[in-house]
Design an enzyme around this catalytic site. Structure first.
Site, PDB file in Angstrom:
ATOM      1  N   GLU B 272       0.883  -1.217  -0.158  1.00 16.65           N
ATOM      2  CA  GLU B 272      -0.005  -0.133   0.100  1.00 16.65           C
ATOM      3  C   GLU B 272       0.846   1.217  -0.154  1.00 16.65           C
ATOM      4  O   GLU B 272       0.401   2.241  -0.695  1.00 16.65           O
ATOM      5  CB  GLU B 272      -0.851   0.034   1.144  1.00 16.65           C
ATOM      6  CG  GLU B 272      -2.057   1.048   1.025  1.00 16.65           C
ATOM      7  CD  GLU B 272      -3.252   0.563   1.864  1.00 16.65           C
ATOM      8  OE1 GLU B 272      -3.407  -0.549   2.058  1.00 16.65           O
ATOM      9  OE2 GLU B 272      -4.071   1.580   1.940  1.00 16.65           O
ATOM     10  N   GLU B 275       1.962   1.756  -3.419  1.00 16.56           N
ATOM     11  CA  GLU B 275       0.757   2.016  -4.325  1.00 16.56           C
ATOM     12  C   GLU B 275       0.686   3.559  -3.964  1.00 16.56           C
ATOM     13  O   GLU B 275       0.292   4.228  -5.025  1.00 16.56           O
ATOM     14  CB  GLU B 275      -0.718   1.324  -4.047  1.00 16.56           C
ATOM     15  CG  GLU B 275      -1.682   1.555  -4.777  1.00 16.56           C
ATOM     16  CD  GLU B 275      -2.817   1.066  -4.038  1.00 16.56           C
ATOM     17  OE1 GLU B 275      -2.865   0.478  -3.114  1.00 16.56           O
ATOM     18  OE2 GLU B 275      -3.964   0.902  -4.820  1.00 16.56           O
ATOM     19  N   CYS B 292      -8.573  -2.024   4.227  1.00 14.09           N
ATOM     20  CA  CYS B 292      -8.542  -3.169   4.702  1.00 14.09           C
ATOM     21  C   CYS B 292      -9.719  -3.526   5.811  1.00 14.09           C
ATOM     22  O   CYS B 292      -9.958  -4.634   6.413  1.00 14.09           O
ATOM     23  CB  CYS B 292      -7.160  -3.239   5.725  1.00 14.09           C
ATOM     24  SG  CYS B 292      -6.731  -1.586   6.547  1.00 14.09           S
ATOM     25  N   SER B 312      -7.768   1.523  -2.349  1.00 13.24           N
ATOM     26  CA  SER B 312      -6.526   0.918  -2.538  1.00 13.24           C
ATOM     27  C   SER B 312      -7.083  -0.590  -3.166  1.00 13.24           C
ATOM     28  O   SER B 312      -8.103  -0.968  -2.745  1.00 13.24           O
ATOM     29  CB  SER B 312      -5.634   0.687  -1.181  1.00 13.24           C
ATOM     30  OG  SER B 312      -4.783  -0.395  -1.399  1.00 13.24           O
ATOM     31  N   LYS B 351     -15.313  -9.733   8.678  1.00 13.24           N
ATOM     32  CA  LYS B 351     -14.177 -10.459   8.026  1.00 13.24           C
ATOM     33  C   LYS B 351     -14.737 -11.849   7.502  1.00 13.24           C
ATOM     34  O   LYS B 351     -14.382 -12.642   6.682  1.00 13.24           O
ATOM     35  CB  LYS B 351     -13.088 -10.851   8.946  1.00 13.24           C
ATOM     36  CG  LYS B 351     -12.276  -9.771   9.193  1.00 13.24           C
ATOM     37  CD  LYS B 351     -11.284  -9.468   8.152  1.00 13.24           C
ATOM     38  CE  LYS B 351     -10.568  -7.937   8.315  1.00 13.24           C
ATOM     39  NZ  LYS B 351      -9.828  -7.515   7.024  1.00 13.24           N
ATOM     40  N   GLU B 354     -16.011 -11.151   4.213  1.00 18.11           N
ATOM     41  CA  GLU B 354     -14.738 -10.828   3.287  1.00 18.11           C
ATOM     42  C   GLU B 354     -14.248 -12.039   2.794  1.00 18.11           C
ATOM     43  O   GLU B 354     -13.963 -12.391   1.721  1.00 18.11           O
ATOM     44  CB  GLU B 354     -13.560  -9.991   3.861  1.00 18.11           C
ATOM     45  CG  GLU B 354     -12.839  -9.503   3.172  1.00 18.11           C
ATOM     46  CD  GLU B 354     -11.325  -8.876   3.911  1.00 18.11           C
ATOM     47  OE1 GLU B 354     -11.036  -9.304   4.986  1.00 18.11           O
ATOM     48  OE2 GLU B 354     -11.118  -8.042   3.312  1.00 18.11           O
ATOM     49  N   GLU B 359     -13.915 -13.653  -5.099  1.00 18.35           N
ATOM     50  CA  GLU B 359     -12.606 -13.550  -5.861  1.00 18.35           C
ATOM     51  C   GLU B 359     -11.356 -13.830  -4.901  1.00 18.35           C
ATOM     52  O   GLU B 359     -10.345 -13.650  -5.227  1.00 18.35           O
ATOM     53  CB  GLU B 359     -12.430 -12.025  -6.453  1.00 18.35           C
ATOM     54  CG  GLU B 359     -12.773 -10.847  -5.373  1.00 18.35           C
ATOM     55  CD  GLU B 359     -14.064 -10.496  -4.853  1.00 18.35           C
ATOM     56  OE1 GLU B 359     -15.079 -11.403  -5.343  1.00 18.35           O
ATOM     57  OE2 GLU B 359     -14.316  -9.407  -4.160  1.00 18.35           O
ATOM     58  N   CYS B 494     -10.438  -1.605  14.709  1.00 16.66           N
ATOM     59  CA  CYS B 494     -10.645  -3.042  14.786  1.00 16.66           C
ATOM     60  C   CYS B 494     -10.833  -3.329  16.277  1.00 16.66           C
ATOM     61  O   CYS B 494     -11.414  -4.334  16.589  1.00 16.66           O
ATOM     62  CB  CYS B 494      -9.708  -3.783  14.063  1.00 16.66           C
ATOM     63  SG  CYS B 494      -9.236  -3.646  12.521  1.00 16.66           S
TER      64      CYS B 494
END
Lengths: 148, 566, 387
Positions: B272, B275, B292, B312, B351, B354, B359, B494
């Site tokens: 990141e 990036e 994230c 991102s 999560k 996720e 994908e 989190c």
């Protein structure tokens, strides 16, 4: 058909209240449908959950499709003393449904209701807003027959 | 101004409720629907006290000059008890819930009422609701509205038919729910909770530790937040570091390897930060927004598709870990990807969603097989008779077990930003960062802005937590002012996630956050790029950040979602 | 009946010729109190409203939902213009330009009549600068309470607001709002004209009677005298004061004057003056069951004692009435009923068990025989599907 645009416009310039919009939708469609309430939510930028919290509170604003005629039989004390219990039992038998249910042909939904102010002409019932009082079994039979 | 509580004169300030004053004085009054982070509603009526001879709810009755309050009069105690009995008359009881603790305190033993009021249970993904346990405290509705600003659920219908649910009872996937799980976090009865583990997964867990006939290799990864919160389920004070004990406990449960998600956090930072520098130099698609937080990602996919190109492309640490565990690590131990069973321990409910995204299979198998929340792990340990507090200190395994302090602070709001900037500094200037503690991005305010000076280059950053604040920053257009933004859905980041131990309040969140920053401060290794395991994975396997292999395994795409309503 | 007098706007004409202050003083000095059962001094309410600056609202509470009450319907049906005149005088005195009539959904068939009456009143009430709008309720007893009514108009979930602040400070859309009952407002023109007789009270009589209806009764009349006109169809057992006022045995109440004082001295509440006469053949527990059903249906569900408590009361009463009574039942009823009264969050909860408390006090033997499980009213336990 409910003209949501007109209703929303009237609400925005303060001519009608939000409660009246709910009622107008229920009056036209027989219930407050997801589609109409959602378009209201989108236009007014009010979360749908907040609108639904209000609308779902009321006895007269069903949130699911009902029968064509919603029969509300008063079951408060004065009507009870005058025989609402047997009237309800009679209706259940005639229509072959339980309380809160709708007939197979979609014509009638049967509900118990709170006092409707007809205590001096008990027992009474409302069908789609029309009041019928001083009821007995034969009167009820006739009324049902007249409702297509 | 003064009032009398239990015979003692006590000073109070204008606006304080009776409960506020009592708490200040260390007088305990049981509560249920009250939550320190939410406005008091007076619904459950368990906090009753006698004030001037009348029974009132202490949570929302303001203290008035001259009031005479009795918090433990016979009348108050009996009233609380009867209300408690009425509440549990509906449903199933389980011992660890907040409601049971409160009821035990009040002295409720059982009830003499016959029929449960509600009999429905609906499995919705990944949060499910068991109406048999709901006591209509309304905290879930309050959190979704007051803290998260999503207003997905409400208290619908009337009287005994009242239900805390979505409009028209629409299933979660059709709603603007982001699966942040804050509703489940504040539910005192576990009526709202993470979806029960499927039979398949339960079976897989049961078989762990079975050497015979089991070809699976069980791997666990633990998020930064777990090591400062898991202990709370075993009586340890919030903010106590239980990293070593956690690793030993997991090993005892039967995991073949226990790794650190913090390692993957370092990996995320490598990708990141690079990036970011790329975008910053080209000026395209700025600001870069972190990716994230899966609840934030779902929110962007639902509400702000125009922001998707800003997010991102990096996967979250959990998912990056899964991808490399089943390729890089699998090769090292000579196992095919499908034979590795990866369990991810997260403070987060989203999560779970996720991990199931179609994908997320760039390893050739599901990158992450199973996600356990902190709560679920704690419960599993207890079921297996493991007392975390008594375990010896263990060490994470290599080569995915070393992490920097930057990886650790991922769990706190501002942590991802700080970790990324520590590396971005080096990438931009070619020099090592001297001032490692970037205090400007730390803290608990909902929206924090800073201008970071990187050798004359000014980088405008923002750090935002709670969905309500994210909506504020995005919908006001303020997001455009920045170069780099960190968005976290949960208050505190989190460590305040939907899967964390109950209770979680802002006070407890701060303690957990402090623990992570303390951990970072003490470490020698504080910058992700210094991590030897990170250097190794690049030199042996990935090449360099943003390489084609890194793109394939560690980066992802997003897609528009259309909830039926907002 | 004084309330159906055709004043032909004479009251409004007189009021418009008086300073506003004097109108309020007149209302204060005549001692008019709220006719919805609240008994709050109307003049005091108006006085505090008059002091407020800025936009204000007047709402006529026509959400007459108390079981056994239909006196407001009588006024709306027979003399709506006196109500409109009363509202115009009220609006003038308090400096209000926008008013609502919140008409309960069950009376929707009266809406057209009311709106026509408003239209026909146009030229007269314009002098007071007032606009009146009729808003329909949608079937909720709770909306008869002023703050819930206000929430209802605003389109919110209509639960009772925490007070203070009161509607006269913070009401509709946050503005000072005066909520008055239909009957209360209807007396205003008579008060201005000096024709109001405070000793003539409107009562709704129903139940086991040959002549139920709206009666105008002089203060001090005993129940026995009233029933001479109403003609019970069987020996009366008790009088229930609506659903929320509790009950008194006929034998006890027969020779007492029907006023708030003598009723409350015996543990009941006269309220909006609804008398439901229950005949000897009925069992008090059965009547309580019917009333309990009402409260369970109308409870908003916000707080534990009212929502859960009333549900459990109904559960016990249902069982008792279907022959499955248990020895513990009376103890549970006696524990729950005062508890709900004392720990509920709002007025509905507070009054929801009055019928049971009075029933147990005066007709305990009815409950005892059912609790033994031997007798049955022949009722089956029944539940209605929730919406």
């Amino acid at each position: 058909m409910v003209n949501m645009e007109r209703l929303i416009k009237n609400y925005s310039c303060g001519e009608i209240t939000l409660l009246e919009i709910f009622e107008e939708i229920a009056r036209q469609d027989g219930y407050v449908s997801f589609d109409k309430l959602n378009s209201l939510s989108r236009e007014l930028r009010i979360p749908l959950a907040k609108l639904y919290e209000a609308a779902s509170f009321y006895s007269f604003l069903p949130t699911a499709k009902q029968g064509k005629y919603i029969i509300r039989v008063c079951n408060s004390p004065s009507c009870y003393l005058k025989g609402s219990k047997s009237l309800i039992a009679f209706l259940k038998k005639e229509l072959k449904i339980g309380l809160g249910e709708t007939t197979k042909d979609g014509r009638f939904t049967l509900k118990k209701a709170s006092c409707m102010g007809c205590c001096d002409k008990a027992p009474a019932m409302l069908i789609n807003g029309k009041l019928y009082c001083s009821l007995n079994k034969s009167k009820v039979r006739e009324i049902l027959r007249g409702l297509k | 101004m003064q009032i009398k509580i239990d015979g003692k004169r006590v000073k109070f300030e204008e606006g304080e409720t009776i409960l506020n004053v009592a708490k200040r004085k260390g007088i305990n009054i049981p509560t249920l629907c009250y939550h320190p982070d939410l406005s008091p509603k007076g619904k459950c009526r368990l906090c009753l006290v006698e004030a001037d001879g009348r029974l009132v709810t202490s949570c929302n009755t303001p203290a008035k000059e001259g009031m005479d309050i009795l918090t433990r009069s016979k009348r108050a105690l009996e009233a609380r008890k009867l209300n408690g009995e009425l509440l549990i008359a509906n449903g199933k009881e389980e011992n660890e819930m907040e409601v049971m603790k409160v009821l035990k305190e009040i002295g409720v033993k059982g009830n003499h009422f016959k029929t449960p009021r509600k009999v429905t249970c609906s499995g919705r993904l990944p949060i499910e609701k068991d109406d048999r346990k709901c006591v209509l405290c309304g905290r879930c509705v309050q959190v979704c509205s007051e803290i998260q600003g999503i207003n997905n659920i409400g208290l619908m219908n009337r009287g005994v038919c009242a239900e805390a649910t979505t409009p028209y009872n629409l299933p979660m996937l059709e709603t603007p729910c982001t699966f942040c799980g804050q509703c489940a976090l504040v539910c005192p009865t576990s009526a709202l909770r993470e979806r029960a583990l499927s039979e398949k997964l339960v079976k897989a867990m049961d078989e762990m530790g079975n050497m015979i006939g089991n070809s699976k290799f069980y791997v666990a990864q633990t998020a930064p937040s777990i090591r400062v919160s898991l202990g709370e389920m075993f009586g340890v004070p919030p903010g106590t570091l239980v990293k070593g004990k956690m690793v030993s406990a997991l090993k005892k449960m039967g995991f073949d390897a226990v790794f650190d998600t913090d390692f993957a956090a370092d990996l995320t930072i490598m990708e990141e930060a690079n990036e970011f520098v790329q975008r910053f130099s080209s000026g395209k698609n700025l600001p870069l927004i972190t990716s994230c937080c899966p609840a934030w990602v779902v929110m962007a996919e639902e509400r702000y598709p125009y922001l998707l190109k800003h997010i991102s492309s990096c996967k979250s640490p959990q998912q990056m870990f899964g991808a490399v565990a089943k390729t890089y690590y699998a090769q090292k131990i000579g196992k095919p990807a499908k034979d590795i069973f990866l369990v991810s321990v997260m403070p987060c409910v989203a999560k779970k969603f996720e991990a199931q995204r179609p994908e997320m299979d760039s390893s050739g198998a599901r990158d992450v097989d199973m996600v356990l929340t902190t709560r679920e792990l704690g419960r599993l340990m207890k079921q297996k008779g493991i007392d975390l507090a008594k375990m010896e200190e263990g060490e994470f395994d290599r080569p995915l077990g070393i992490s920097s302090g930057a990886g650790a602070i991922f769990g706190a709001t501002g942590g991802v930003m700080e970790a990324a900037l520590r590396v971005a500094y080096e990438v931009i200037t070619g020099k090592r960062l001297k001032k490692i503690d970037l205090k400007e991005v730390r803290g608990f305010e909902g929206i924090r802005e800073a201008e970071i000076d990187i050798e004359g280059t000014k980088v405008k950053v923002a750090v935002v937590h709670t969905l309500k604040n994210i909506r504020e920053i995005v919908e006001s257009g303020r997001w455009k002012k920045y170069h780099f933004i960190e968005f976290m859905a949960c208050p505190g980041g989190c460590i305040g996630g939907g899967g964390q131990p109950r209770p979680t309040t802002n006070e407890i969140r701060k303690k957990r956050m402090d623990a992570l920053y303390r951990l970072d401060y003490k470490m020698k290794l504080r910058i992700s790029s210094d991590n030897p395991d990170i250097k190794a994975i690049y030199s042996e396997f990935l090449g360099k950040p943003l390489s084609p292999k890194a793109e394939k395994l560690l980066h992802t795409k997003y897609k528009k979602r259309a909830p039926k309503y907002f | 009946m004084q309330v159906i007098e055709k004043t032909r706007w004479s009251g409004l004409k007189v009021a418009l010729g008086m300073p506003k202050r004097k109108v309020i003083e007149r209302v204060k000095s005549c001692g008019l109190t709220g006719r919805s059962g609240s008994e709050f001094p109307t003049g005091l309410k108006w006085e505090s409203m008059a002091k407020e600056r800025g936009k204000k609202y007047l709402i006529c509470n026509a959400d007459e939902g108390e079981p056994g009450t239909f006196k407001d319907k009588f006024i709306l049906d027979n003399n709506p213009k006196i109500l409109i005149e009363g509202m115009a005088i009220a609006a003038y005195a308090m400096g209000i330009r926008e008013a609502y009539i919140y008409l309960r959904g069950e009376y929707s068939y009266l809406k057209k009549k009311l709106e026509r009456a408003i239209r026909e009143s146009g030229p007269y009430i314009e002098g007071a600068g007032l606009e009146i709008k009729v808003v329909l309720g949608a079937g909720s007893y709770l909306c008869g309470e002023e703050s819930a009514l206000i929430e209802s108009i605003e389109g919110n979930r209509p639960i009772i607001r925490k007070k203070p602040p009161f509607p006269t400070e913070y009401g509709l859309y946050g503005k000072p709002t005066c909520v008055n009952n239909v009957e209360t407002l209807s007396y205003i023109p008579l008060i201005i004209l000096g024709k109001w007789n405070p000793n003539l009270l409107l009562f709704s009589l129903s139940g086991d009677l040959k002549n139920p209806g709206v009666y105008e009764i002089a203060a001090g009349t005993t129940l026995k005298d009233v029933l001479a006109y109403a003609k019970p169809s069987m020996e009366p057992k008790a009088v229930y004061f609506g659903a929320s006022g509790g009950c008194l045995p006929y034998k006890l109440f027969r020779d007492l004057p029907i006023d708030a004082k003598s009723v409350s001295e015996n543990g009941a509440i006269l309220g909006a003056r609804s008398l439901i006469v229950v005949g000897q053949k009925w069992n008090a527990a059965e009547i309580s069951k019917v009333l309990s059903e009402f409260f369970v249906h109308e409870s908003c569900g916000y707080c534990t004692p009212c929502r859960e408590g009333n549900f459990r009361l109904l559960e016990i009463l249902n069982r008792m009435c279907s022959g499955k009574g248990e020895n513990d039942d009376i103890a549970h009823l006696e524990k729950l009923a005062p508890h709900i009264r004392d720990t509920s969050a709002c007025a509905l909860g507070k009054v929801s068990t009055a019928h049971l408390l009075c029933g147990l006090k005066y007709f305990r033997e009815n409950f005892v025989e059912l609790a033994k499980g031997k007798k049955s009213i022949g009722l089956k336990e029944e539940t209605e599907k929730c919406r």
